[in-house]
Design an enzyme around this catalytic site. Structure first.
Site, PDB file in Angstrom:
ATOM      1  N   ASN A  55      -5.389   1.328  -4.338  1.00  0.00           N
ATOM      2  CA  ASN A  55      -5.443   0.866  -2.949  1.00  0.00           C
ATOM      3  C   ASN A  55      -4.974   2.038  -2.106  1.00  0.00           C
ATOM      4  O   ASN A  55      -3.783   2.315  -2.036  1.00  0.00           O
ATOM      5  CB  ASN A  55      -4.518  -0.359  -2.787  1.00  0.00           C
ATOM      6  CG  ASN A  55      -4.379  -0.786  -1.335  1.00  0.00           C
ATOM      7  OD1 ASN A  55      -5.157  -0.354  -0.480  1.00  0.00           O
ATOM      8  ND2 ASN A  55      -3.393  -1.626  -1.052  1.00  0.00           N
ATOM      9  N   TRP A  56      -5.938   2.714  -1.527  1.00  0.00           N
ATOM     10  CA  TRP A  56      -5.594   3.947  -0.795  1.00  0.00           C
ATOM     11  C   TRP A  56      -4.908   3.675   0.538  1.00  0.00           C
ATOM     12  O   TRP A  56      -4.354   4.575   1.140  1.00  0.00           O
ATOM     13  CB  TRP A  56      -6.863   4.780  -0.549  1.00  0.00           C
ATOM     14  CG  TRP A  56      -7.428   5.453  -1.761  1.00  0.00           C
ATOM     15  CD1 TRP A  56      -7.076   5.238  -3.074  1.00  0.00           C
ATOM     16  CD2 TRP A  56      -8.451   6.461  -1.784  1.00  0.00           C
ATOM     17  NE1 TRP A  56      -7.815   6.049  -3.903  1.00  0.00           N
ATOM     18  CE2 TRP A  56      -8.668   6.808  -3.131  1.00  0.00           C
ATOM     19  CE3 TRP A  56      -9.200   7.092  -0.796  1.00  0.00           C
ATOM     20  CZ2 TRP A  56      -9.604   7.773  -3.503  1.00  0.00           C
ATOM     21  CZ3 TRP A  56     -10.137   8.046  -1.164  1.00  0.00           C
ATOM     22  CH2 TRP A  56     -10.334   8.386  -2.511  1.00  0.00           C
ATOM     23  N   LYS A  57      -4.994   2.442   1.008  1.00  0.00           N
ATOM     24  CA  LYS A  57      -4.417   2.089   2.320  1.00  0.00           C
ATOM     25  C   LYS A  57      -5.010   3.002   3.404  1.00  0.00           C
ATOM     26  O   LYS A  57      -6.168   3.368   3.324  1.00  0.00           O
ATOM     27  CB  LYS A  57      -2.889   2.121   2.263  1.00  0.00           C
ATOM     28  CG  LYS A  57      -2.367   1.319   1.058  1.00  0.00           C
ATOM     29  CD  LYS A  57      -0.892   1.082   1.071  1.00  0.00           C
ATOM     30  CE  LYS A  57      -0.522   0.252  -0.151  1.00  0.00           C
ATOM     31  NZ  LYS A  57       0.883  -0.139  -0.157  1.00  0.00           N
TER      32      LYS A  57
ATOM     33  N   HIS B 164      -3.707  -8.723   1.282  1.00  0.00           N
ATOM     34  CA  HIS B 164      -2.631  -7.778   0.988  1.00  0.00           C
ATOM     35  C   HIS B 164      -1.428  -8.085   1.889  1.00  0.00           C
ATOM     36  O   HIS B 164      -1.596  -8.442   3.047  1.00  0.00           O
ATOM     37  CB  HIS B 164      -3.105  -6.337   1.194  1.00  0.00           C
ATOM     38  CG  HIS B 164      -2.125  -5.348   0.655  1.00  0.00           C
ATOM     39  ND1 HIS B 164      -1.019  -4.946   1.374  1.00  0.00           N
ATOM     40  CD2 HIS B 164      -2.046  -4.725  -0.544  1.00  0.00           C
ATOM     41  CE1 HIS B 164      -0.318  -4.107   0.626  1.00  0.00           C
ATOM     42  NE2 HIS B 164      -0.907  -3.957  -0.536  1.00  0.00           N
TER      43      HIS B 164
ATOM     44  N   GLU C  99       0.541  -6.247   3.456  1.00  0.00           N
ATOM     45  CA  GLU C  99       0.608  -5.483   4.709  1.00  0.00           C
ATOM     46  C   GLU C  99      -0.266  -6.132   5.783  1.00  0.00           C
ATOM     47  O   GLU C  99       0.040  -6.082   6.967  1.00  0.00           O
ATOM     48  CB  GLU C  99       0.198  -4.022   4.455  1.00  0.00           C
ATOM     49  CG  GLU C  99       1.320  -3.282   3.735  1.00  0.00           C
ATOM     50  CD  GLU C  99       0.857  -2.150   2.854  1.00  0.00           C
ATOM     51  OE1 GLU C  99      -0.289  -1.697   2.982  1.00  0.00           O
ATOM     52  OE2 GLU C  99       1.667  -1.718   2.006  1.00  0.00           O
TER      53      GLU C  99
ATOM     54  N   GLU D 171       1.771  -9.192  -6.247  1.00  0.00           N
ATOM     55  CA  GLU D 171       2.474  -8.053  -5.638  1.00  0.00           C
ATOM     56  C   GLU D 171       3.723  -8.540  -4.916  1.00  0.00           C
ATOM     57  O   GLU D 171       3.646  -8.958  -3.749  1.00  0.00           O
ATOM     58  CB  GLU D 171       1.554  -7.346  -4.631  1.00  0.00           C
ATOM     59  CG  GLU D 171       0.320  -6.739  -5.254  1.00  0.00           C
ATOM     60  CD  GLU D 171      -0.156  -5.535  -4.464  1.00  0.00           C
ATOM     61  OE1 GLU D 171      -0.358  -4.481  -5.080  1.00  0.00           O
ATOM     62  OE2 GLU D 171      -0.301  -5.627  -3.230  1.00  0.00           O
TER      63      GLU D 171
ATOM     64  N   GLY E 197       5.647  -0.064  -2.224  1.00  0.00           N
ATOM     65  CA  GLY E 197       5.969   1.179  -1.523  1.00  0.00           C
ATOM     66  C   GLY E 197       7.459   1.459  -1.444  1.00  0.00           C
ATOM     67  O   GLY E 197       7.902   2.317  -0.688  1.00  0.00           O
TER      68      GLY E 197
ATOM     69  N   SER F 180       4.767  -0.454  -6.629  1.00  0.00           N
ATOM     70  CA  SER F 180       5.426   0.723  -7.219  1.00  0.00           C
ATOM     71  C   SER F 180       5.102   0.930  -8.699  1.00  0.00           C
ATOM     72  O   SER F 180       5.924   1.452  -9.455  1.00  0.00           O
ATOM     73  CB  SER F 180       6.947   0.673  -7.004  1.00  0.00           C
ATOM     74  OG  SER F 180       7.237   0.646  -5.625  1.00  0.00           O
TER      75      SER F 180
ATOM     76  N   GLY G 137      -0.872   1.563  -5.216  1.00  0.00           N
ATOM     77  CA  GLY G 137      -0.891   2.196  -3.898  1.00  0.00           C
ATOM     78  C   GLY G 137      -0.617   3.680  -4.002  1.00  0.00           C
ATOM     79  O   GLY G 137      -1.500   4.482  -4.322  1.00  0.00           O
ATOM     80  N   GLY G 138       0.614   4.063  -3.774  1.00  0.00           N
ATOM     81  CA  GLY G 138       1.005   5.469  -3.736  1.00  0.00           C
ATOM     82  C   GLY G 138       0.474   6.313  -4.886  1.00  0.00           C
ATOM     83  O   GLY G 138      -0.075   7.395  -4.673  1.00  0.00           O
TER      84      GLY G 138
HETATM   85  P1  PGA Z   1       2.511   0.811  -4.090  1.00  0.00           P
HETATM   86  O1  PGA Z   1       1.479  -0.198  -3.365  1.00  0.00           O
HETATM   87  O2  PGA Z   1       1.935   1.082  -5.462  1.00  0.00           O
HETATM   88  O3  PGA Z   1       2.533   2.028  -3.218  1.00  0.00           O
HETATM   89  O4  PGA Z   1       3.818   0.112  -4.158  1.00  0.00           O
HETATM   90  C1  PGA Z   1       0.862  -1.229  -4.074  1.00  0.00           C
HETATM   91  C2  PGA Z   1      -0.008  -2.017  -3.132  1.00  0.00           C
HETATM   92  O5  PGA Z   1       0.364  -2.183  -1.971  1.00  0.00           O
HETATM   93  O6  PGA Z   1      -1.087  -2.491  -3.516  1.00  0.00           O
END
Ligand code: PGA
Length: 255
Positions: free
Chosen positions: A13-15, A98, A100, A170, A176, A216, A237-238
């Site tokens: 998930n590149w956001k 998600h 966010e 999640e 994050g 994470s 994500g990251g």
């Molecule tokens: P993260 O994000 O791996 O940076 O914690 C995961 C996500 O939001 O899907």
């Protein structure tokens, strides 16, 4: 059916990251690193990168997803993108719900459900995100929250359509933050989500469902998480922004 028979899927998930040239460069780096993967490999990228990504993954085992879609087919929704628009481009996956989006953009369980419906109607595969806030975990209502989010999101989804859904657990406090759920915590809630799905669709459908963990997950902790019975992959994500790290997670999920 057990874990061995379910498809593991690692999705990035590149956001809101990467310009088009950066996206192309990252995909070119990634392709040789994941070409022998024995699991599904998906990258979910910003809308502006979809065309670049679809072109760059041609001939590879990487699938492309978007990070959201609107529930209407078309109309006066300035700034929005429909599921149909994505499907027409050749996009196969879409992330829905998600945290966010729930946190910053007013996404509710009801709008998550509407978006899931629209995505399925357009022929897309859905990565549906559920998860509790830190306060909710501390109040001991993780199970209730995750069960409720799952049930509402799946409203009106048929058993046949369920095969196009992946659920990503999640925990919001782990996203994050560098604070991963323990493998035991992830396995417990993933198992709970599977049991909720079993009540709705029967044991067989629930056993076939891919349930990811996200929050994470990285090159170091992925193996321990992915070895758990109910953890069928990850939403990353990251660590999905670094080809090497993402490919290590893909390898950890390959069996
Ligand atoms: P993260 O994000 O791996 O940076 O914690 C995961 C996500 O939001 O899907």
């Amino acid at each position: 059916m057990n874990k061995q028979k379910r498809q593991a899927v690692i999705a990035g998930n590149w956001k809101m990251n990467k310009t088009r040239p950066e996206a192309k460069a990252l995909i070119e780096q990634l392709k040789p690193l994941v070409k022998d993967a024995d699991c599904g490999v998906v990258i979910c990228v910003p809308y502006t990168n979809l065309e670049t990504a679809l072109e760059a993954v041609k001939g590879s085992n990487i699938k492309v997803g978007a990070e959201n879609c609107h529930w209407a087919k078309s109309g006066a929704f300035t700034g929005e993108i429909s599921a149909e628009m994505l499907a027409e481009m050749g996009v196969e996956y879409v992330v829905i719900g998600h945290s966010e989006r729930r946190q910053y953009f007013g996404e509710t369980d009801q709008t998550v459900n509407q978006r899931v419906r629209a995505a399925l109607d357009a022929g897309l595969r859905v990565i549906l995100c559920v998860g509790e806030l830190l306060e909710q975990r501390e109040q001991g209502i993780t199970e209730e929250i995750c069960a409720m989010q799952t049930k509402i999101a799946l409203g009106g989804v048929t058993k046949e359509e369920l095969s196009r859904i992946i659920i990503a657990y999640e925990p919001v406090w782990a996203i994050g933050t560098g604070k991963t759920a323990t493998a035991e915590q992830a396995d417990e809630v993933n198992g709970l989500i599977r049991s909720v799905v079993a009540k709705l669709y029967g044991e067989e459908a629930a056993q076939a469902l891919t349930v990811q963990y996200g929050g994470s997950m990285n090159a170091k902790n992925a193996q321990e998480l992915l070895d758990k019975e109910h953890v069928d992959g990850g939403l990353i994500g990251g660590a999905s922004l670094k080809a090497e790290d993402f490919s290590i997670i893909v390898k950890a999920a390959s069996r």
